[in-house]
Design an enzyme around this catalytic site. Structure first.
Site, PDB file in Angstrom:
ATOM      1  N   ASP A  30      43.401  20.625  61.721  1.00  0.00           N
ATOM      2  CA  ASP A  30      43.718  21.665  60.416  1.00  0.00           C
ATOM      3  C   ASP A  30      43.082  22.973  61.218  1.00  0.00           C
ATOM      4  O   ASP A  30      41.852  23.028  61.669  1.00  0.00           O
ATOM      5  CB  ASP A  30      42.896  21.180  59.292  1.00  0.00           C
ATOM      6  CG  ASP A  30      43.167  22.021  57.974  1.00  0.00           C
ATOM      7  OD1 ASP A  30      43.246  23.127  57.965  1.00  0.00           O
ATOM      8  OD2 ASP A  30      43.974  21.279  57.437  1.00  0.00           O
ATOM      9  N   ASN A  87      47.871  15.840  48.901  1.00  0.00           N
ATOM     10  CA  ASN A  87      47.888  16.688  47.757  1.00  0.00           C
ATOM     11  C   ASN A  87      49.528  16.931  47.401  1.00  0.00           C
ATOM     12  O   ASN A  87      50.380  16.867  48.190  1.00  0.00           O
ATOM     13  CB  ASN A  87      47.290  17.884  48.005  1.00  0.00           C
ATOM     14  CG  ASN A  87      45.932  17.740  48.539  1.00  0.00           C
ATOM     15  OD1 ASN A  87      45.311  17.032  47.895  1.00  0.00           O
ATOM     16  ND2 ASN A  87      45.456  18.482  49.543  1.00  0.00           N
ATOM     17  N   GLY A  93      46.700  20.888  44.694  1.00  0.00           N
ATOM     18  CA  GLY A  93      45.921  21.295  45.949  1.00  0.00           C
ATOM     19  C   GLY A  93      46.992  21.384  46.958  1.00  0.00           C
ATOM     20  O   GLY A  93      46.326  21.850  48.135  1.00  0.00           O
ATOM     21  N   GLN A  94      48.143  21.285  46.797  1.00  0.00           N
ATOM     22  CA  GLN A  94      49.216  21.470  48.057  1.00  0.00           C
ATOM     23  C   GLN A  94      49.394  22.744  48.193  1.00  0.00           C
ATOM     24  O   GLN A  94      49.880  23.469  47.523  1.00  0.00           O
ATOM     25  CB  GLN A  94      50.467  20.620  47.786  1.00  0.00           C
ATOM     26  CG  GLN A  94      51.364  20.668  48.949  1.00  0.00           C
ATOM     27  CD  GLN A  94      52.757  19.916  48.485  1.00  0.00           C
ATOM     28  OE1 GLN A  94      52.855  19.291  47.535  1.00  0.00           O
ATOM     29  NE2 GLN A  94      53.507  19.630  49.772  1.00  0.00           N
ATOM     30  N   SER A  95      49.183  23.176  49.474  1.00  0.00           N
ATOM     31  CA  SER A  95      49.231  24.728  50.034  1.00  0.00           C
ATOM     32  C   SER A  95      50.269  24.924  50.777  1.00  0.00           C
ATOM     33  O   SER A  95      50.987  26.023  50.913  1.00  0.00           O
ATOM     34  CB  SER A  95      48.134  25.201  50.351  1.00  0.00           C
ATOM     35  OG  SER A  95      47.581  24.549  51.437  1.00  0.00           O
ATOM     36  N   HIS A 100      52.262  16.100  53.888  1.00  0.00           N
ATOM     37  CA  HIS A 100      51.064  15.935  54.972  1.00  0.00           C
ATOM     38  C   HIS A 100      50.055  15.141  54.553  1.00  0.00           C
ATOM     39  O   HIS A 100      49.707  15.094  53.277  1.00  0.00           O
ATOM     40  CB  HIS A 100      50.698  17.068  55.515  1.00  0.00           C
ATOM     41  CG  HIS A 100      49.976  18.298  54.622  1.00  0.00           C
ATOM     42  ND1 HIS A 100      50.989  18.913  54.032  1.00  0.00           N
ATOM     43  CD2 HIS A 100      48.827  18.672  54.410  1.00  0.00           C
ATOM     44  CE1 HIS A 100      50.228  19.704  53.022  1.00  0.00           C
ATOM     45  NE2 HIS A 100      49.022  19.707  53.247  1.00  0.00           N
ATOM     46  N   HIS A 102      45.803  14.808  54.889  1.00  0.00           N
ATOM     47  CA  HIS A 102      44.726  14.902  55.433  1.00  0.00           C
ATOM     48  C   HIS A 102      43.926  13.893  55.946  1.00  0.00           C
ATOM     49  O   HIS A 102      43.558  12.941  55.269  1.00  0.00           O
ATOM     50  CB  HIS A 102      43.859  15.786  54.419  1.00  0.00           C
ATOM     51  CG  HIS A 102      44.560  16.980  53.911  1.00  0.00           C
ATOM     52  ND1 HIS A 102      44.256  18.263  54.600  1.00  0.00           N
ATOM     53  CD2 HIS A 102      45.545  17.281  53.123  1.00  0.00           C
ATOM     54  CE1 HIS A 102      44.779  19.274  53.881  1.00  0.00           C
ATOM     55  NE2 HIS A 102      45.705  18.619  53.159  1.00  0.00           N
TER      56      HIS A 102
END
Length: 114
Positions: A30, A87, A93-95, A100, A102
């Site tokens: 990340d 997320n 919280g998915q940006s 994906h 984490h």
């Protein structure tokens, strides 16, 4: 999907600190780590989020978890413990709109996470 940052990383169009790659998924560190070990595992094929996955994606989703486990061992965090997070959407919280996982570890993780 055109313009997707993670699709560009998966295809090699944008360089990243890759830790794993196969025909189905890639994993990379990340860019803004939240833990000493923070790796993202993504499918090569664009899937917007976990809600967009369907029954045809079951094997891929299982493979993503298996790869995350393999990387936890490779990173030396399997025995002490780690966390996997998916997320979904803005409030979750998915940006980046590309599914994906984490993989976080390397320190004591607190609960609740958010």
């Amino acid at each position: 999907m055109e313009g997707c940052l993670f699709c560009k990383l998966a295809s090699g169009e944008i360089a990243t600190d890759m830790v794993y790659s196969d025909d189905l998924v890639v994993a990379f560190r990340d860019a803004a780590p939240a833990a000493p070990a923070h790796v993202l595992v993504i499918p090569r094929r664009h899937i917007e989020n976990i809600l967009a996955a369907n029954e045809a994606d079951e094997a891929l989703l299982g493979h993503m978890l298996t790869v995350a486990s393999r990387i936890a061992r490779q990173e030396g965090i399997a025995e002490s413990g780690f966390r996997l997070v998916i997320n979904c959407n803005e409030d979750g919280g998915q940006s980046i709109d590309h599914l994906h996982i984490h993989l976080l570890g390397g320190r004591k993780l607190r609960w609740p996470p958010g």
